[in-house]
Design a protein around this motif. Structure first.
Motif, PDB file in Angstrom:
ATOM      1  N   GLN A  41       0.828  -1.214   0.000  1.00 38.40           N
ATOM      2  CA  GLN A  41       0.000   0.000   0.000  1.00 38.40           C
ATOM      3  C   GLN A  41       0.863   1.265   0.000  1.00 38.40           C
ATOM      4  OE1 GLN A  41      -2.909  -0.206   3.206  1.00 38.40           O
ATOM      5  NE2 GLN A  41      -3.214  -2.376   2.803  1.00 38.40           N
ATOM      6  N   GLY A  42       2.185   1.071  -0.050  1.00 39.33           N
ATOM      7  CA  GLY A  42       3.091   2.214  -0.063  1.00 39.33           C
ATOM      8  C   GLY A  42       3.304   2.856   1.294  1.00 39.33           C
ATOM      9  N   ASN A  43       3.029   2.118   2.376  1.00 40.19           N
ATOM     10  CA  ASN A  43       3.087   2.668   3.723  1.00 40.19           C
ATOM     11  C   ASN A  43       4.310   2.134   4.479  1.00 40.19           C
ATOM     12  OD1 ASN A  43       2.624   3.634   6.287  1.00 40.19           O
ATOM     13  ND2 ASN A  43       0.437   3.157   6.268  1.00 40.19           N
ATOM     14  N   MET A  48       7.260  -0.411   9.181  1.00 36.77           N
ATOM     15  CA  MET A  48       8.295  -0.378  10.220  1.00 36.77           C
ATOM     16  C   MET A  48       7.796  -0.874  11.577  1.00 36.77           C
ATOM     17  SD  MET A  48      11.268   0.556   9.052  1.00 36.77           S
ATOM     18  CE  MET A  48      12.098   0.946  10.593  1.00 36.77           C
ATOM     19  N   ASN A  49       6.484  -1.021  11.762  1.00 36.13           N
ATOM     20  CA  ASN A  49       5.949  -1.488  13.044  1.00 36.13           C
ATOM     21  C   ASN A  49       6.431  -2.892  13.412  1.00 36.13           C
ATOM     22  OD1 ASN A  49       4.553   0.828  13.774  1.00 36.13           O
ATOM     23  ND2 ASN A  49       2.753   0.235  12.596  1.00 36.13           N
ATOM     24  N   GLY A  50       6.968  -3.639  12.466  1.00 31.63           N
ATOM     25  CA  GLY A  50       7.502  -4.959  12.775  1.00 31.63           C
ATOM     26  C   GLY A  50       8.890  -4.912  13.396  1.00 31.63           C
ATOM     27  N   TYR A  51       9.520  -3.740  13.356  1.00 29.25           N
ATOM     28  CA  TYR A  51      10.885  -3.588  13.859  1.00 29.25           C
ATOM     29  C   TYR A  51      10.908  -3.081  15.296  1.00 29.25           C
ATOM     30  CZ  TYR A  51      12.724  -4.161   9.140  1.00 29.25           C
ATOM     31  OH  TYR A  51      13.059  -4.662   7.913  1.00 29.25           O
ATOM     32  N   TRP A  52      11.982  -3.391  15.979  1.00 26.89           N
ATOM     33  CA  TRP A  52      12.232  -2.931  17.332  1.00 26.89           C
ATOM     34  C   TRP A  52      12.506  -1.432  17.286  1.00 26.89           C
ATOM     35  CZ3 TRP A  52      17.384  -4.118  20.235  1.00 26.89           C
ATOM     36  CH2 TRP A  52      17.266  -3.804  21.592  1.00 26.89           C
ATOM     37  N   GLU A  53      11.725  -0.653  17.968  1.00 28.97           N
ATOM     38  CA  GLU A  53      11.914   0.794  17.977  1.00 28.97           C
ATOM     39  C   GLU A  53      12.985   1.138  19.006  1.00 28.97           C
ATOM     40  OE1 GLU A  53       9.232   4.838  17.833  1.00 28.97           O
ATOM     41  OE2 GLU A  53       8.254   2.888  17.687  1.00 28.97           O
ATOM     42  N   SER A  54      14.244   0.995  18.567  1.00 30.94           N
ATOM     43  CA  SER A  54      15.385   1.152  19.455  1.00 30.94           C
ATOM     44  C   SER A  54      16.607   1.580  18.644  1.00 30.94           C
ATOM     45  CB  SER A  54      15.683  -0.177  20.148  1.00 30.94           C
ATOM     46  OG  SER A  54      16.948  -0.151  20.777  1.00 30.94           O
ATOM     47  N   ASP A  55      17.519   2.280  19.300  1.00 28.92           N
ATOM     48  CA  ASP A  55      18.792   2.622  18.667  1.00 28.92           C
ATOM     49  C   ASP A  55      19.662   1.380  18.461  1.00 28.92           C
ATOM     50  OD1 ASP A  55      18.111   5.302  18.607  1.00 28.92           O
ATOM     51  OD2 ASP A  55      19.180   5.788  20.467  1.00 28.92           O
ATOM     52  N   SER A  56      19.289   0.270  19.097  1.00 32.00           N
ATOM     53  CA  SER A  56      20.057  -0.976  18.974  1.00 32.00           C
ATOM     54  C   SER A  56      19.586  -1.860  17.827  1.00 32.00           C
ATOM     55  CB  SER A  56      19.987  -1.760  20.289  1.00 32.00           C
ATOM     56  OG  SER A  56      20.597  -1.021  21.330  1.00 32.00           O
ATOM     57  N   LEU A  57      18.482  -1.488  17.146  1.00 30.63           N
ATOM     58  CA  LEU A  57      18.062  -2.236  15.958  1.00 30.63           C
ATOM     59  C   LEU A  57      19.222  -2.264  14.970  1.00 30.63           C
ATOM     60  CD1 LEU A  57      15.916  -3.516  14.017  1.00 30.63           C
ATOM     61  CD2 LEU A  57      15.389  -1.171  13.310  1.00 30.63           C
ATOM     62  N   MET A  58      19.416  -3.411  14.315  1.00 30.68           N
ATOM     63  CA  MET A  58      20.483  -3.538  13.334  1.00 30.68           C
ATOM     64  C   MET A  58      19.896  -3.990  12.000  1.00 30.68           C
ATOM     65  SD  MET A  58      23.970  -5.910  13.383  1.00 30.68           S
ATOM     66  CE  MET A  58      23.978  -5.895  15.145  1.00 30.68           C
ATOM     67  N   PHE A  59      20.237  -3.249  10.940  1.00 34.44           N
ATOM     68  CA  PHE A  59      19.847  -3.623   9.585  1.00 34.44           C
ATOM     69  C   PHE A  59      21.131  -3.780   8.776  1.00 34.44           C
ATOM     70  CE2 PHE A  59      18.901  -2.978   5.178  1.00 34.44           C
ATOM     71  CZ  PHE A  59      17.704  -3.638   4.996  1.00 34.44           C
ATOM     72  N   THR A  72      17.153   3.174  10.069  1.00 35.38           N
ATOM     73  CA  THR A  72      16.621   2.119   9.205  1.00 35.38           C
ATOM     74  C   THR A  72      15.418   2.642   8.426  1.00 35.38           C
ATOM     75  OG1 THR A  72      17.416   0.390  10.690  1.00 35.38           O
ATOM     76  CG2 THR A  72      15.640  -0.224   9.178  1.00 35.38           C
ATOM     77  N   TYR A  73      14.532   3.344   9.102  1.00 33.65           N
ATOM     78  CA  TYR A  73      13.359   3.940   8.451  1.00 33.65           C
ATOM     79  C   TYR A  73      13.789   4.915   7.354  1.00 33.65           C
ATOM     80  CZ  TYR A  73       9.041   6.704   8.013  1.00 33.65           C
ATOM     81  OH  TYR A  73       7.935   7.359   7.547  1.00 33.65           O
ATOM     82  N   TYR A  80      13.521   3.538  -1.425  1.00 34.54           N
ATOM     83  CA  TYR A  80      12.204   3.289  -2.039  1.00 34.54           C
ATOM     84  C   TYR A  80      11.354   4.566  -1.974  1.00 34.54           C
ATOM     85  CZ  TYR A  80      13.847  -1.465  -1.553  1.00 34.54           C
ATOM     86  OH  TYR A  80      14.607  -2.608  -1.631  1.00 34.54           O
ATOM     87  N   PRO A  81      11.685   5.567  -2.804  1.00 33.79           N
ATOM     88  CA  PRO A  81      11.036   6.873  -2.706  1.00 33.79           C
ATOM     89  C   PRO A  81       9.614   6.953  -3.266  1.00 33.79           C
ATOM     90  CG  PRO A  81      12.601   6.865  -4.506  1.00 33.79           C
ATOM     91  CD  PRO A  81      12.745   5.550  -3.790  1.00 33.79           C
ATOM     92  N   ASP A  82       9.201   5.942  -4.031  1.00 35.90           N
ATOM     93  CA  ASP A  82       7.866   6.008  -4.636  1.00 35.90           C
ATOM     94  C   ASP A  82       7.315   4.600  -4.832  1.00 35.90           C
ATOM     95  OD1 ASP A  82       9.033   4.956  -7.069  1.00 35.90           O
ATOM     96  OD2 ASP A  82       9.664   6.994  -7.558  1.00 35.90           O
ATOM     97  N   LEU A  83       6.039   4.529  -5.196  1.00 41.07           N
ATOM     98  CA  LEU A  83       5.369   3.231  -5.368  1.00 41.07           C
ATOM     99  C   LEU A  83       5.994   2.390  -6.474  1.00 41.07           C
ATOM    100  CD1 LEU A  83       1.631   4.265  -4.912  1.00 41.07           C
ATOM    101  CD2 LEU A  83       3.029   2.911  -3.351  1.00 41.07           C
ATOM    102  N   ALA A  84       6.454   3.030  -7.536  1.00 41.81           N
ATOM    103  CA  ALA A  84       7.069   2.276  -8.630  1.00 41.81           C
ATOM    104  C   ALA A  84       8.339   1.573  -8.156  1.00 41.81           C
ATOM    105  CB  ALA A  84       7.373   3.200  -9.810  1.00 41.81           C
ATOM    106  N   THR A  85       9.121   2.239  -7.319  1.00 40.68           N
ATOM    107  CA  THR A  85      10.350   1.644  -6.789  1.00 40.68           C
ATOM    108  C   THR A  85      10.026   0.570  -5.755  1.00 40.68           C
ATOM    109  OG1 THR A  85      11.458   3.767  -7.119  1.00 40.68           O
ATOM    110  CG2 THR A  85      12.598   2.160  -5.759  1.00 40.68           C
ATOM    111  N   MET A  86       8.985   0.813  -4.971  1.00 42.51           N
ATOM    112  CA  MET A  86       8.598  -0.156  -3.942  1.00 42.51           C
ATOM    113  C   MET A  86       8.057  -1.439  -4.562  1.00 42.51           C
ATOM    114  SD  MET A  86       6.790   2.207  -1.053  1.00 42.51           S
ATOM    115  CE  MET A  86       6.555   0.879   0.132  1.00 42.51           C
ATOM    116  N   GLY A  87       7.245  -1.313  -5.603  1.00 39.09           N
ATOM    117  CA  GLY A  87       6.650  -2.488  -6.233  1.00 39.09           C
ATOM    118  C   GLY A  87       5.693  -3.222  -5.303  1.00 39.09           C
TER     119      GLY A  87
END
Length: 144
Positions: A41-43, A48-59, A72-73, A80-87
């Protein structure tokens, strides 16, 4: 007699652990399904709600290691700046395990269908931890 009772105790504990594991696995997979829906849906913010909201998150990606939820966000927004890039995102799950209490490990494959930009796919490894009753990704290693 004690060995018998011990055997029954082990069987009971194993059964209870399995029931918890099945419930936890369903919660984690539901989070991933919601993430795919949010992505499609491009959201990215909701994704990001699946990720740990912490400075210790690692990507970990092709450009190296990113630390922290906000970084990370911002990385997702930049790549992924737009819907076409996100797919359109599809996850495939290859291996799922619980290596210890409150920890889950998932290896999978992602596929982005992007008619305008060309499809993109790769593999990912997610380390999950149950924090304050919620399963969150604490480390994401994605190639692709």
């Amino acid at each position: 007699m004690r060995n018998w009772l011990f055997a029954i105790f082990l069987i009971a504990i194993t059964g209870m652990a399995q029931a918890q594991t099945d419930k936890d696995k369903k919660e984690i997979l539901a989070t991933l399904n919601r993430q795919a829906s949010d992505w499609n849906q491009g959201n990215i913010k909701s994704f990001m709600n699946g990720y740990w909201e912490s400075d210790s998150l690692m990507f970990v990606g092709k450009t190296g290691v990113t630390y922290g939820y906000d970084a990370t966000y911002q990385g997702y927004l930049k790549r992924y700046p737009d819907l076409a890039t996100m797919g359109k995102l599809k996850f495939t799950y290859i291996n799922f395990s619980f290596p210890g209490p409150g920890v889950a490990f998932l290896v999978g494959k992602f596929h982005l269908t992007r008619p305008e930009k060309g499809d993109l796919e790769g593999h990912y490894t997610l380390l999950w931890k149950k924090i304050k009753g919620k399963w969150v990704i604490i480390c994401d290693h994605t190639s692709g």
